[in-house]
Design a protein around this motif. Structure first.
Motif, PDB file in Angstrom:
ATOM      1  N   GLN A 116      -0.098  19.807   5.977  1.00 14.78           N
ATOM      2  CA  GLN A 116      -1.494  20.085   5.593  1.00 14.78           C
ATOM      3  C   GLN A 116      -2.132  18.900   4.863  1.00 14.78           C
ATOM      4  N   ALA A 117      -1.289  17.982   4.353  1.00 17.64           N
ATOM      5  CA  ALA A 117      -1.823  16.784   3.681  1.00 17.64           C
ATOM      6  C   ALA A 117      -0.804  15.659   3.799  1.00 17.64           C
ATOM      7  N   ILE A 118      -1.317  14.440   3.822  1.00 17.08           N
ATOM      8  CA  ILE A 118      -0.455  13.259   3.920  1.00 17.08           C
ATOM      9  C   ILE A 118      -0.817  12.281   2.808  1.00 17.08           C
ATOM     10  N   GLY A 119       0.207  11.782   2.118  1.00 19.78           N
ATOM     11  CA  GLY A 119       0.021  10.696   1.152  1.00 19.78           C
ATOM     12  C   GLY A 119       0.695   9.453   1.706  1.00 19.78           C
ATOM     13  N   ILE A 120      -0.019   8.351   1.757  1.00 31.26           N
ATOM     14  CA  ILE A 120       0.553   7.143   2.368  1.00 31.26           C
ATOM     15  C   ILE A 120       0.333   5.913   1.482  1.00 31.26           C
ATOM     16  N   GLY A 121       1.360   5.104   1.343  1.00 28.60           N
ATOM     17  CA  GLY A 121       1.170   3.806   0.680  1.00 28.60           C
ATOM     18  C   GLY A 121       2.185   3.364  -0.343  1.00 28.60           C
ATOM     19  N   PRO A 122       2.704   4.258  -1.228  1.00 28.19           N
ATOM     20  CA  PRO A 122       3.586   3.769  -2.287  1.00 28.19           C
ATOM     21  C   PRO A 122       4.785   2.989  -1.733  1.00 28.19           C
ATOM     22  N   GLY A 123       4.892   1.747  -2.149  1.00 30.82           N
ATOM     23  CA  GLY A 123       6.065   0.944  -1.812  1.00 30.82           C
ATOM     24  C   GLY A 123       6.197   0.514  -0.366  1.00 30.82           C
ATOM     25  N   ILE A 124       5.156   0.643   0.454  1.00 30.53           N
ATOM     26  CA  ILE A 124       5.342   0.335   1.890  1.00 30.53           C
ATOM     27  C   ILE A 124       5.263  -1.155   2.187  1.00 30.53           C
ATOM     28  N   GLY A 125       4.770  -1.979   1.251  1.00 29.44           N
ATOM     29  CA  GLY A 125       4.631  -3.406   1.514  1.00 29.44           C
ATOM     30  C   GLY A 125       3.480  -3.681   2.464  1.00 29.44           C
ATOM     31  N   GLN A 126       3.336  -4.952   2.832  1.00 32.70           N
ATOM     32  CA  GLN A 126       2.197  -5.345   3.673  1.00 32.70           C
ATOM     33  C   GLN A 126       2.631  -6.230   4.839  1.00 32.70           C
ATOM     34  N   GLU A 127       3.837  -5.993   5.364  1.00 24.34           N
ATOM     35  CA  GLU A 127       4.299  -6.721   6.556  1.00 24.34           C
ATOM     36  C   GLU A 127       3.292  -6.513   7.686  1.00 24.34           C
ATOM     37  N   GLN A 128       3.188  -7.504   8.581  1.00 25.08           N
ATOM     38  CA  GLN A 128       2.278  -7.394   9.740  1.00 25.08           C
ATOM     39  C   GLN A 128       2.534  -6.093  10.519  1.00 25.08           C
ATOM     40  N   GLU A 129       3.826  -5.812  10.752  1.00 22.88           N
ATOM     41  CA  GLU A 129       4.186  -4.612  11.512  1.00 22.88           C
ATOM     42  C   GLU A 129       3.735  -3.339  10.786  1.00 22.88           C
ATOM     43  N   THR A 130       3.849  -3.364   9.469  1.00 20.89           N
ATOM     44  CA  THR A 130       3.427  -2.206   8.668  1.00 20.89           C
ATOM     45  C   THR A 130       1.911  -2.046   8.720  1.00 20.89           C
ATOM     46  N   GLN A 131       1.197  -3.168   8.686  1.00 22.14           N
ATOM     47  CA  GLN A 131      -0.268  -3.092   8.794  1.00 22.14           C
ATOM     48  C   GLN A 131      -0.673  -2.477  10.135  1.00 22.14           C
ATOM     49  N   LYS A 132       0.004  -2.897  11.199  1.00 20.33           N
ATOM     50  CA  LYS A 132      -0.324  -2.348  12.533  1.00 20.33           C
ATOM     51  C   LYS A 132       0.010  -0.849  12.587  1.00 20.33           C
ATOM     52  N   ALA A 133       1.158  -0.492  11.988  1.00 21.41           N
ATOM     53  CA  ALA A 133       1.563   0.918  11.980  1.00 21.41           C
ATOM     54  C   ALA A 133       0.531   1.761  11.227  1.00 21.41           C
ATOM     55  N   LEU A 134       0.031   1.215  10.112  1.00 18.63           N
ATOM     56  CA  LEU A 134      -0.989   1.936   9.340  1.00 18.63           C
ATOM     57  C   LEU A 134      -2.255   2.091  10.174  1.00 18.63           C
ATOM     58  N   HIS A 135      -2.663   1.014  10.838  1.00 17.51           N
ATOM     59  CA  HIS A 135      -3.870   1.077  11.667  1.00 17.51           C
ATOM     60  C   HIS A 135      -3.735   2.150  12.746  1.00 17.51           C
ATOM     61  N   ASP A 136      -2.605   2.124  13.467  1.00 21.27           N
ATOM     62  CA  ASP A 136      -2.407   3.079  14.569  1.00 21.27           C
ATOM     63  C   ASP A 136      -2.363   4.511  14.030  1.00 21.27           C
ATOM     64  N   PHE A 137      -1.767   4.675  12.865  1.00 20.39           N
ATOM     65  CA  PHE A 137      -1.740   6.000  12.229  1.00 20.39           C
ATOM     66  C   PHE A 137      -3.172   6.450  11.889  1.00 20.39           C
ATOM     67  N   LEU A 138      -3.950   5.568  11.284  1.00 21.31           N
ATOM     68  CA  LEU A 138      -5.313   5.939  10.868  1.00 21.31           C
ATOM     69  C   LEU A 138      -6.191   6.267  12.077  1.00 21.31           C
ATOM     70  N   VAL A 139      -5.983   5.575  13.180  1.00 23.21           N
ATOM     71  CA  VAL A 139      -6.804   5.804  14.369  1.00 23.21           C
ATOM     72  C   VAL A 139      -6.646   7.240  14.868  1.00 23.21           C
ATOM     73  N   SER A 140      -5.419   7.772  14.796  1.00 22.40           N
ATOM     74  CA  SER A 140      -5.192   9.101  15.380  1.00 22.40           C
ATOM     75  C   SER A 140      -5.183  10.230  14.349  1.00 22.40           C
ATOM     76  N   ASN A 141      -5.062   9.910  13.064  1.00 28.89           N
ATOM     77  CA  ASN A 141      -4.881  10.972  12.066  1.00 28.89           C
ATOM     78  C   ASN A 141      -6.175  11.717  11.718  1.00 28.89           C
ATOM     79  N   ILE A 142      -6.069  13.053  11.661  1.00 28.91           N
ATOM     80  CA  ILE A 142      -7.218  13.848  11.189  1.00 28.91           C
ATOM     81  C   ILE A 142      -6.815  14.750  10.013  1.00 28.91           C
ATOM     82  N   ILE A 143      -5.578  14.615   9.544  1.00 30.68           N
ATOM     83  CA  ILE A 143      -5.070  15.461   8.450  1.00 30.68           C
ATOM     84  C   ILE A 143      -5.557  14.903   7.104  1.00 30.68           C
ATOM     85  N   PRO A 144      -5.938  15.796   6.139  1.00 27.68           N
ATOM     86  CA  PRO A 144      -6.394  15.325   4.826  1.00 27.68           C
ATOM     87  C   PRO A 144      -5.411  14.322   4.217  1.00 27.68           C
ATOM     88  N   LEU A 145      -5.981  13.283   3.605  1.00 29.73           N
ATOM     89  CA  LEU A 145      -5.192  12.088   3.301  1.00 29.73           C
ATOM     90  C   LEU A 145      -5.381  11.628   1.849  1.00 29.73           C
TER      91      LEU A 145
END
Ligand code: NAX
Ligand code: ADP
Ligand code: MG
Length: 285
Positions: free
Chosen positions: A98-127
């Motif tokens: 019902q809710a997603i929290g994202i970010g603590p300790g994930i770092g900023q690797e290029q791959e992680t940035q892309k993963a975050l982008h792809d997640f944000l594009v499809s996510n509609i769950i409260p964040l």
């Protein structure tokens, strides 16, 4: 500028007592997407805080190297792993939280940035967006348009500056943060001493907390608490208000035992129950 103080009265107006007929399926499922090699503690703290704040189920999504750490540290929390060993690379899951929290300790690797982008594009769950998720978005400001309406963002001053640019006075800081909140329709938890919550033109000022909270991981715990409340069905602004109030209250309660210096983020988690009890006692009276 007028700030609405977050008093006990404001909290009692918002606090929902748990039904006697509740079960884990009715209390919300929170997903915490967190951690990387060397910062798996952030995922542990956020997930443990989420389950201690009352949602029925918590799942942690972590890089593969976090699997044993999470399962041993918090048996109550379920774990899904990324295909990558040390940092997030592909955030895919079958569950329906019902809710997603994202970010603590994930770092900023290029791959992680892309993963975050792809997640944000499809996510509609409260964040709830915190820490390195905010830093990644600051590097790619157009991603702010991908956030669901009333996403809760929880920047500390440095993260806020990365998001909105520098300010020269406190007044300008508030003006810019209000404009940011309105532009993207976000609830901004402006962390500090004290923390303010900005929901468009409305600014709330927290009344709990102290310098004991100036310790590693205290923001990661707040993310877990806020995500938990959001998963339990609180409206975003109320999840932020209640989360920030209870988080601060833990430090006010614990400080007589721990003192300011030896209070650590795990002490916030240990005192969430006592913080809730102050509300239940008053509500029953
Ligand atoms: N045990 C763990 O695994 C921990 C992981 N953490 C993670 O580490 C990553 C980096 O986060 P950091 O926040 O340390 O790094 P940042 O570079 O985002 O922020 C650190 C700097 O921000 C400034 N700052 C922070 N709070 C401030 C305040 N109240 N007033 C003025 N300046 C302030 C200070 O200059 C400080 O050096 C995040 O992903 C975070 O979640 C941290 O939460 C620490 C604990
Ligand atoms: N002096 C202080 N008084 C009150 N609250 C504080 C103080 N210092 C820090 N905090 C609170 O502690 C938390 C710190 O969050 P953050 O900087 O993200 O920590 P971390 O990233 O290490 O988890 C915020 O909620 C902030 O409001
Ligand atoms: Mg932080």
């Amino acid at each position: 500028m007028y700030f609405i103080p977050i008093t006990k009265k404001e909290i009692q107006d918002r606090y929902q007592i748990v039904s006697a007929f509740a079960h884990k399926g009715t209390q919300g499922h929170a997903l915490l997407i967190a951690g990387s090699y060397g910062k798996m503690g952030a995922a542990v703290l956020a997930s443990k805080a989420a389950i201690k704040t009352g949602c029925g189920l918590v799942t942690a999504f972590v890089p593969e190297c976090g699997y044993d750490i999470l399962q041993i540290a918090i048996p109550e929390v379920m774990v899904i792993t990324d295909v990558a060993q040390r940092h997030l690379s592909n955030v895919k899951f079958q569950i329906k939280p019902q809710a997603i929290g994202i970010g603590p300790g994930i770092g900023q690797e290029q791959e992680t940035q892309k993963a975050l982008h792809d997640f944000l594009v499809s996510n509609i769950i409260p964040l709830v967006l915190d820490a390195d998720a905010l830093n990644c978005v600051s590097r790619n400001k157009e991603w702010l348009h991908l956030l669901p309406s009333k996403t809760i963002v929880t920047p500390h001053p440095k993260e806020l500056e990365r998001l909105i640019g520098p300010w020269e006075s406190e007044e300008e800081q508030f003006e810019k943060t209000i404009a940011f909140s309105k532009q993207y329709n976000l609830v901004v938890v402006m962390k500090g001493a004290p923390t303010h919550i900005i929901d468009g033109e409305t600014v709330y000022k927290n009344t709990t907390g102290n310098a004991a909270l100036a310790t590693a991981g205290s923001g990661d715990v707040l993310t877990g608490m806020t995500t938990s409340l959001l998963a339990q069905g609180y409206e975003a602004v109320n999840a932020a208000i209640l989360g920030v109030y209870l988080h601060g209250l833990t430090a006010d309660i614990a400080i007589t035992e721990t003192g300011t210096q030896s209070f650590i983020a795990s002490d916030i988690i240990s005192n969430i129950g006592r913080a809730f009890l102050t509300l239940e006692n008053d509500t029953n009276n």
